[in-house]
Design a protein around this motif. Structure first.
Motif, mmCIF file in Angstrom:
data_model
loop_
_atom_site.group_PDB
_atom_site.id
_atom_site.type_symbol
_atom_site.label_atom_id
_atom_site.label_comp_id
_atom_site.label_asym_id
_atom_site.label_seq_id
_atom_site.Cartn_x
_atom_site.Cartn_y
_atom_site.Cartn_z
ATOM 1 N N ARG A 12 0.839 -1.205 0.000
ATOM 2 C CA ARG A 12 0.000 0.000 0.000
ATOM 3 C C ARG A 12 0.878 1.261 0.000
ATOM 4 N NH1 ARG A 12 -1.546 5.027 1.632
ATOM 5 N NH2 ARG A 12 -1.014 4.493 3.771
ATOM 6 N N ASP A 13 1.352 1.659 1.158
ATOM 7 C CA ASP A 13 2.059 2.939 1.192
ATOM 8 C C ASP A 13 3.374 2.892 0.420
ATOM 9 O OD1 ASP A 13 2.381 5.572 1.819
ATOM 10 O OD2 ASP A 13 2.281 5.317 3.988
ATOM 11 N N LYS A 174 0.681 8.894 13.119
ATOM 12 C CA LYS A 174 0.832 8.968 11.664
ATOM 13 C C LYS A 174 1.659 10.188 11.306
ATOM 14 C CE LYS A 174 -2.317 9.640 7.685
ATOM 15 N NZ LYS A 174 -1.572 8.921 6.668
ATOM 16 N N HIS A 203 3.987 5.187 12.497
ATOM 17 C CA HIS A 203 4.058 5.131 11.031
ATOM 18 C C HIS A 203 4.730 6.416 10.560
ATOM 19 C CE1 HIS A 203 2.383 4.570 6.871
ATOM 20 N NE2 HIS A 203 2.447 5.884 6.876
ATOM 21 N N HIS A 205 7.561 8.312 7.384
ATOM 22 C CA HIS A 205 8.141 8.276 6.034
ATOM 23 C C HIS A 205 9.577 8.759 6.153
ATOM 24 C CE1 HIS A 205 4.331 7.751 3.625
ATOM 25 N NE2 HIS A 205 3.866 7.981 4.836
ATOM 26 N N GLN A 239 8.274 4.218 3.577
ATOM 27 C CA GLN A 239 8.696 3.799 4.916
ATOM 28 C C GLN A 239 10.126 3.247 4.852
ATOM 29 O OE1 GLN A 239 5.251 3.105 3.957
ATOM 30 N NE2 GLN A 239 5.105 4.978 5.139
ATOM 31 N N ASP A 481 -1.820 10.893 -0.566
ATOM 32 C CA ASP A 481 -0.814 11.291 0.408
ATOM 33 C C ASP A 481 0.336 11.997 -0.285
ATOM 34 O OD1 ASP A 481 -0.988 8.471 2.644
ATOM 35 O OD2 ASP A 481 -1.918 10.421 2.744
HETATM 36 MN MN MN Z 1 1.941 7.010 5.082
#
Ligand code: MN
Length: 509
Positions: A12-13, A174, A203, A205, A239, A481
């Motif tokens: 997903r991300d 987040k 979570h 980045h 990530q 995002d």
């Molecule tokens: Mn994210």
């Protein structure tokens, strides 16, 4: 001491952040059983921009993807990202649509729902959380992290306590922009752990290069889970990579166990997929970009900004527009920058530079000032609010935004029936958000022409021959995002020869 657990985000991300969400189900399925056997505490596979991408670009039914992934990876809980009352869109939906969406997901096999609100207004999470709980699934309430004078550790912890009171079974932090420093990660996790009994997931980045270090600090503070991906769908705007995170934890008392050969196998597999998606990847997303620390805006937003300003012939205004972002944020109550607020703030910053500060206020920025997205974290600038009230003729609302919305499932179901579409909940909830795309998918037509990646596009009306068009409010559409494209239908109000018109605009090119 318990080992920390890893959720994996590659499905997903990982590809949303690094390949414009273009990984197809076919590209995911060979990796799913391997991921399933690794010992990850969760696999993030759904939600965020993936629904949009399935329908708009990949000609896939997103619910079929979920079922296929559940079958291919039945052991590990699967996680989706849900934008609270916005579902996976940009505006609020009525409660009955949110409820039907969550139920349909739960029935298709979703296990964990990461639920956030762009304003951190917990009222916007209530319906989704209650439905998840009623379905016997796991609700992970998310705290959107941002930096501002009103976003103190104490304020975030209060929100965490509120999420626990609502019945969430775990709390997610987040950090969508990747701006959380290791010191803050440590302090926030420590204090949340002291005040709440719930498991905590961080979570982040790696956009600014802080992600892995913040994870390490959070692990030292007792965080239960961190979220990693698999390179090359990792690091940069994604990530931190799992292998890299394990190397950082080598010798740490909380280091988890993963089979290095299997990790290598996944890496090699995803290298291939990354090459196949080469059209959607970009070196700008792969590198560490410290701009984000200076401007405190999501990395995808900055790179898209450059493109849009070029489109508008405003390339030379980049610095000015970026400097305007905190001005807009402050006036709108220091809202976090996350879909959809990042797109709205970005658009308003552009309009402030183009037309003069607050000379034109785009519709969604007006709506934020009026409380239509929920309660902003800080006070709305009174002068801006006064102008919005005057311009819109509307007063500020203080109730939960969805309380103003009438139930919509029945009329949506009728619309589906009228168009010859199935009227089951799965189809209707997707239709609520993506009517044209759902119709095209079901009828096997070509998916409507997709717009280019671009999260903020101010629509500036042109003066037509003989008519005086005074824009009262332009509206921008937003996306994902990070770098997903726009193309939603939007509404704009115009004054034409002093008469008000509401028009619908869709960007097709
Ligand atoms: Mn994210």
């Amino acid at each position: 001491m318990q080992p920390v657990t890893f959720n994996n985000t590659v499905l997903r991300d990982g590809h949303q952040s690094l390949a414009a969400t273009r990984m197809s189900t076919a590209q995911m399925l060979p990796a799913a059983p391997i991921l399933d056997a690794m010992g990850f505490s969760g696999l993030e596979t759904w939600g965020g921009a993936t629904i949009d991408s399935c329908l708009r670009y990949l000609n896939e039914n997103p619910f079929d993807r979920l079922r296929a992934l559940k079958q291919a990876a039945p052991r590990t809980p699967q996680i989706m990202l849900l934008r609270g009352q916005n579902i996976v869109q940009y505006t609020s939906f009525p409660d009955d649509v949110v409820t039907a969406f969550v139920k349909a997901n739960a029935a298709a096999g979703q296990d964990v729902f990461r639920i956030f609100d762009a304003l951190n207004d917990v009222r916007n999470l209530t319906t989704a959380v209650n439905t998840v709980l009623a379905c016997g699934k796991h609700a992970r309430g998310e705290i959107c992290y941002t930096i501002s004078p009103v976003h103190t550790i104490e304020a975030f912890v209060e929100m965490g306590v509120a999420l626990e009171k609502m019945g969430c079974q775990s709390i997610g932090i987040k950090d969508m922009s990747g701006i959380m420093s290791p010191q803050v990660a440590f302090a926030l996790v420590k204090e949340l752990k002291r005040r709440s009994a719930l498991p905590i997931t961080l979570h982040t980045h790696d956009t600014a290069g802080l992600g892995a270090a913040s994870y390490l600090a959070a692990i030292d503070a007792g965080v239960d889970t961190v979220e990693t991906s698999i390179a090359p769908f990792a690091n940069g705007t994604g990530q931190p990579d799992t292998v890299r995170m394990l190397a950082l934890l080598k010798g740490h008392p909380r280091c988890p166990q993963f089979d290095p050969d299997k990790l290598q196998q996944l890496r090699e597999y995803f290298e291939d997929v990354y090459k196949q998606l080469g059209k959607f990847t970009s070196p700008a997303n792969e590198r560490v970009d410290s701009d984000i620390l200076i401007f405190q805006v999501p990395g995808g937003m900055l790179s898209n900004f450059r493109n849009q300003l070029a489109e508008q012939g405003m390339s030379d205004k980049f610095d000015e527009v970026v400097r305007e972002i905190p001005v807009v944020r402050e006036a709108l109550g220091w809202i976090p920058l996350v879909t959809p607020t990042s797109q709205i703030v970005g658009t308003q910053a552009m309009m402030n530079v183009k037309f003069g500060r607050w000379k034109m206020i785009c519709q969604p920025a007006q709506d934020i000032a009026l409380g239509k997205y929920g309660k902003a974290p800080g006070p709305i600038n009174p002068e801006v609010l006064a102008q919005v009230v005057k311009q819109s003729g509307q007063q500020m609302v203080t109730q939960r935004p969805a309380d103003l919305l009438a139930p919509a499932m029945a009329p949506l179901r009728k619309q589906c029936a009228d168009k010859g579409l199935p009227t089951d909940d799965e189809t209707v909830v997707l239709y609520a958000m993506y009517p044209q795309q759902v119709e095209a998918l079901v009828k096997g037509m070509d998916v409507p022409v997709a717009p280019p990646p671009s999260p903020t596009v101010p629509i500036v009306p042109r003066v037509l021959a003989g008519e005086i068009i005074t824009p009262v409010a332009g509206i921008a559409a937003g996306r994902g995002d990070s770098q997903l494209p726009i193309g939603r239908i939007n509404h704009m109000r115009l004054d034409i020869n002093n008469a008000p018109y509401e028009v619908t605009v869709e960007r097709l090119d």
